[in-house]
Design an enzyme around this catalytic site. Structure first.
Site, PDB file in Angstrom:
ATOM      1  CE  LYS A  79      -4.008   1.963   2.479  1.00 12.66           C
ATOM      2  NZ  LYS A  79      -4.839   1.850   3.709  1.00 12.66           N
ATOM      3  CB  SER A  97      -7.978   3.934   2.616  1.00 13.52           C
ATOM      4  OG  SER A  97      -7.135   3.220   3.496  1.00 13.52           O
ATOM      5  CB  SER A 149      -8.295   1.187   5.504  1.00 12.00           C
ATOM      6  OG  SER A 149      -8.986   2.404   5.508  1.00 12.00           O
TER       7      SER A 149
END
Lengths: 502, 96, 499
Positions: free
Chosen positions: C77, C152, C176
């Site tokens: 990420k 997210s 997330s």
């Protein structure tokens, strides 16, 4: 431009001052408060920085244990209570010298609180003790340094741009805040100065900071307000920053008192603001006034866990506290057999610690004192620096005293040695060697000079032969001149009198 | 409850040069959001202690040991501008 | 090859059946093939990945001992810093920034020979539940490209569902990791707060953020968890204790006698019918496996969402202050006449997207003098109440379960600019972040009404992360048996043909 000032005696006749002092101390830890970067003063720019102290995305602070320990020591030395549980907090405001745009500090949970420091000030009625109460001692981190380029050199206003060096960012800072100090009357400036001096001595004796005001490792913000005598109403205070020497603390407070009083006399209000002290003119000027009060939006620092000092650890630290400077003073005064006034002059000159060290190195206490309070203090004053920062060490003074005692230097030569040391020519022995300052004790050379003197002022010589010993002075003067002051005057006198049959 | 002026003030505190249209839009949204989140007050009695850290850790320290720093080149590598081994930034208006 | 599990890939590499380089190249080819449609990646570091892969191959050839996931590719990420590799957090304000250091998680991955393929897309600074808030455009859900992949960490979850990577790292501040896992049919774990180092994780909300493993199977997640977990002196909030035995737990496949609590407050109104249906079926599966099912109540969970939307914005308003155009990243408007302050204001206006600005302004408000007690202070108290709720629940049961997300993946654009509707996605995941304990989302089927994946959330007490894997592993095995294979077998191929 410069504001009206009221005569100081008049200020005191009409108003009562209340003091408040905030002192920031840089700790002398090896590494920074929240990262492992070194803390060497004067390093090349941005060589002591890492993701943490540069506030880079993703970095996290981690606490230096020695900084906590030093802060607790300071608290203990200032008679504070030590928190059993406290947290760091974020103080949020934007400023380019602060990499994260928040400062990790402490807010409503300082690690030390409720202490006091007794300071002694020479008053009209002799030495008097004033108690300065300590509100809090807390930990925080220092900011980077900016250079303002273009425009008027080095000044922030009119600069085209700034260059930032973050070596200082993250160095541990301890903030020591007093409660309001009432009742100091006309001695307010002296009390302020004595407080900072005493605090500095304590910090030095604890070994937690270099406490060099000119390098910024000890910084003082001095607050003062005036209330009309007997009114009992506290006046508006101003906060003077940039007070970078003991003498300036005294001058800044005095100047602010005079300025406040002039305003109040004219029916004007004192503005609550930050003032800047100027060493050259001795006055303060207004800082940029803030349109709105800062809103720092403090909240507990989520990246650091609470601190709960183990009471056993605190007691261990308490046991290591050195003798309190005021106790040391009382003891020394007795040992050295000196009067209050002499002690006060030493304390005022900020030289007690160095005198002690000099004596500890074997020097006679009277000699050590007279060098520090006299010649060295005078030289420091001329240069506008603190005595301890003038470049002469206790070891230097001890050696000079020793050389004089051994007859290798006269007092006059010794003063030249001090000059040399201050000028950076090395330690006393180096200066003696390079400047050729050895006492001329070679009798042959002296006798030659004496013979020359007798020949050139036969009249004086005759008087001496006739028993008028006062006339010897002129001849001794000639000899000293001929030897460029490197002869021991007593020795010259002895030889001269012998030569002239006396 | 939340006025345009409030939002403008908050934007100033947060150093964001919001456009007028954004201020209007945000004022309306914040009003709604704050209305929803203000519910926390219903149960936040004086008898409830606040929690700032999810785990009860304390006294996490490191020894006072120097660790390697970045090189100045690394430190300055992401700088929008640099000069004389320092970060170059626009003129700073502030205290003197 | 790319449809295998990470543990199978690692075994093949260890056995010399395939080189890590070939495995990595296969994934890079898959990315080249499908990422135009999915947009899971913001940056693909092909060169770096292949170099890492070759290093693993060399080590294997020398007979060095390899870690359990050595040579297996992973998607990182973009909120984690990796030295020299662009790190944007999905924001314009960090465009072009190459960090001069590695996050602790990255260091651990590198040391374990896990090959980092590149950086995945995300909602800007992890603020969002759909990955639509990325400054670089949305990520598309491989199950239906018109839908969101969750957020997210939508890039990480989509990369798994699109077979672009078998492993991914996510971060979970309010859900997330778990919500994207739920809507993409993958597995995601939010470890106990402090279980995985946050050093090098660009902070959104420091007291809530937690990095964790994402994978297609429970065992793969456990193997990754073991690699990235553990104490780190650079993170003061890191737990100084060994990683719980997650891999062992993942292999147990036995929940007999375990007491499992169904949280009354996490379900019912506001939850999609198909989500509830699959959840209720899962409860029965667990009962069938010998678990004891108990209904528990957590009365303060209804205050979790409001508390979260005060705490997270407050902390972010401070954490994001450092993005100021002075030391790194974007600088706007520096014409040599403007002041530093003006340049900061212009840069932050231009560099932050609407959701980030909204939260910064909200957080600035919640912390400002006069409002602190009513908002931030009250939210911190709610946190205490939620912790108390969990403590009471865990006095009765070993783990709690709930649906992960109230709905399946919604359409891209459907909830844009309706912050409150968007925030409701996290209603079941947020209590765990506030309390700091751990949770997992595993797929529990496709919703009958839309054929999209549904996630089941398992919640355990702090430092009992192994319980997640025990329950998750057992459920996964039971589901695979019932479905005749993993749910992911039903995912579209994305290349037109049959995968």
């Amino acid at each position: 431009m410069s504001e009206a000032m009221l005569d100081y005696d008049e200020v005191i006749a009409k108003y009562e001052p209340t003091l408040g002092l905030e002192v920031h101390v840089e700790l002398n830890t090896n590494s920074k408060m929240f990262c492992g970067c070194a803390t060497v003063f004067g390093a090349e720019p941005n060589t002591q920085v890492c993701p943490v102290c540069l506030g880079m995305p993703g970095s996290l602070p981690f606490v230096n244990e020695r900084a906590i320990e030093s802060t607790i020591l300071i608290g203990l030395a200032l008679n504070c209570e030590i928190a059993t549980w406290c947290r760091f907090a974020r103080k949020n405001y934007f400023y380019p010298d602060m990499p994260k745009n928040f400062q990790i500090s402490q807010y409503d949970e300082p690690i030390c609180f409720n202490g006091y420091l007794d300071v002694e000030v020479e008053t009209d009625d002799g030495m008097r003790t004033f108690r300065v109460e300590i509100e809090r001692v807390h930990m925080e981190e220092d900011t980077g340094k900016s250079l303002h380029m273009g425009g008027a050199t080095g000044r922030i206003h009119g600069a085209d741009y700034s260059l930032l060096d973050y070596n200082r960012a993250g160095i541990p800072l301890v903030e020591i805040v007093t409660k309001m100090v009432p009742g100091t009357e006309k001695y307010a400036p002296l009390v302020a100065k004595a407080y900072v001096a005493e605090l500095r001595d304590i910090l030095r004796s604890l070994g937690v900071s270099d406490v060099k005001m000119e390098q910024g490792s000890l910084r003082c913000d001095a607050n003062v307000s005036l209330s009309p005598r007997g009114s009992g109403v506290l006046g508006t205070r101003s906060e003077t920053k940039n007070v970078n020497s003991l003498r300036s603390v005294e001058r800044a407070i005095r100047s602010e008192m005079q300025r406040h009083a002039a305003r109040l006399d004219d029916g004007l209000k004192v503005v609550q603001e930050t003032r800047h002290f100027h060493e050259d003119s001795g006055i303060t000027t207004s800082g940029r006034s803030k349109e709105t009060a800062e809103d720092y939006r403090y909240f507990p620092e989520p990246d650091l866990v609470p601190i709960a000092p183990d009471p056993a650890w605190v007691e261990e630290l308490r046991a290591t506290l050195p003798e309190r400077p005021s106790v040391v003073r009382a003891r020394l005064q007795k040992e050295w057999n000196i009067a209050d006034k002499e002690m006060a002059s030493m304390v005022n000159a900020g030289v007690l610690a160095v005198v002690m060290e000099t004596v500890a190195l074997g020097a006679d206490s009277t000699k050590a004192r007279s060098w520090w309070v006299g010649e060295i203090a005078r030289q420091a004053n001329e240069r506008g620096v603190e005595v301890i920062d003038v470049g002469v060490t206790p070891a230097d003074v001890a050696r000079i005293v020793e050389l004089v005692a051994m007859g290798e230097l006269t007092d006059k030569l010794a003063r030249q040695v001090v000059d040399g040391v201050i000028a950076g020519e090395g330690r006393p022995d180096d200066v003696v060697a390079t400047r050729g300052l050895k006492v001329v004790s070679d009798d042959g050379a002296l006798l030659l000079a004496i013979a020359t003197a007798i020949a050139s002022d036969a009249a004086a010589a005759e008087k001496v032969r006739g028993g008028n010993l006062n006339a010897a002075g002129a001849l001794i003067g000639l000899v000293m001149k001929a030897t460029q002051g490197q002869a021991d005057a007593a020795k010259v006198r002895e030889l001269l009198l012998k030569e002239l049959g006396q | 409850m939340i006025s345009r002026d409030d939002v403008a003030h908050l934007a100033q505190l947060a150093r964001i040069e919001l456009e007028a249209s954004e201020i209007d839009h945000l004022a309306g949204q914040l009003e709604v959001i704050l209305g929803a989140v203000a519910r926390v007050q219903e149960v936040a009695g004086a008898d409830v202690a606040p929690t700032s850290h999810p785990l009860p850790l304390k006294n996490v320290f490191r020894p006072d040991v120097i660790r390697p720093s970045l090189t100045p080149e690394e430190a300055l590598s992401g700088a929008p501008a640099s000069e004389e081994q320092r970060f170059r930034v626009p003129q700073i208006l502030g205290e003197e | 090859m790319i449809t295998q599990n990470a543990s199978e890939m690692a075994a093949a590499v260890a056995a010399g059946e395939i080189t890590s380089e070939a495995l990595t190249q296969a994934h890079l080819s898959r990315i080249a093939e499908v990422d135009e449609k999915v947009h899971a990646f913001l940056h693909v570091d092909a060169e770096g990945a292949l170099a890492q892969a070759r290093a693993v191959d060399v080590a294997r050839a020398k007979g060095e001992k390899l870690s359990p996931l050595a040579g297996v590719p992973l998607a990182l990420k973009d909120v984690m810093v990796q030295k020299g590799v662009p790190t944007t957090c999905g924001s314009k304000i960090l465009e072009g920034w190459r960090p001069p250091y590695d996050a602790t998680v990255v260091t651990k991955l590198k040391n374990a020979g896990v090959v980092i393929l590149g950086k995945t897309n995300m909602d800007e600074f992890a603020m969002g539940s759909s990955t639509e808030n990325s400054a670089y455009g949305p990520t598309h859900n491989p199950w239906d490209l018109t839908r969101i992949p969750g957020g997210s960490g939508g890039g990480s979850s989509a990369s798994l569902a699109a077979f672009e990577a078998p492993l991914a790292i996510g971060t979970d501040t309010g859900g997330s990791i778990r919500q994207p896992a739920a809507v993409t049919g993958t597995v995601g774990v939010k470890p106990t707060y402090g279980g995985v180092s946050r050093y090098g994780l660009v902070a959104f909300s420091s007291s809530l953020d937690q990095a964790g493993p994402c994978a297609r199977t429970v065992l793969d997640a456990a193997l990754l968890h073991e690699i990235i977990g553990g104490h780190d002196i650079y993170d003061s909030t890191s737990i100084d204790a060994p990683v719980p035995p997650v891999v062992t737990a993942a292999k147990m496949r036995n929940v007999k006698g375990l007491r499992i609590g169904v949280v009354r407050e996490l379900g019912g109104e506001g939850y999609q019918a198909g989500v509830l249906q699959r959840f209720n079926e899962s409860v029965e599966v667990l009962r069938g496996l010998g678990a004891e099912i108990i209904e528990v109540s957590c009365p303060h969970f209804e205050y979790a969402l409001p508390a979260y939307y005060l705490i997270a914005p407050s902390e972010c308003s401070s954490n994001l202050a450092r993005f100021d155009a002075m030391r790194f990243g974007l600088r706007v408007g520096d014409d040599r006449a403007r002041s530093a302050e003006e340049v900061m204001n212009l840069t932050r206006e231009a560099g932050f997207g609407p959701e980030v600005k909204r939260r910064i302004i909200l957080g600035t408000y919640a912390l400002s003098s006069g409002y602190y007690d009513a908002y931030y202070g009250s939210a911190q108290k709610v946190r205490t109440l939620i912790i108390n709720d969990f403590n009471a629940a865990f006095a009765q049961v070993d783990v709690l379960i709930s649906p992960t997300s109230p709905t399946t993946a919604f359409k891209i654009g459907e909830k844009a600019d309706d912050p409150l509707a968007m925030y409701l996605n996290d209603i079941a995941t947020i209590p765990v972040n506030l309390a700091g304990n751990c949770a997992m989302s595993i797929p529990c089927g496709l919703a009958p009404e839309d054929g999209l994946p549904v996630g089941l959330q398992i919640i355990a007490p702090a430092m009992a992360d192994d319980r997640l894997y025990r329950v998750g592993g057992a459920l996964e095995a039971a589901f695979n048996e019932a479905w005749g294979g993993p749910l992911m077998n039903k995912a579209p191929s994305l290349t037109g043909g049959v995968r």
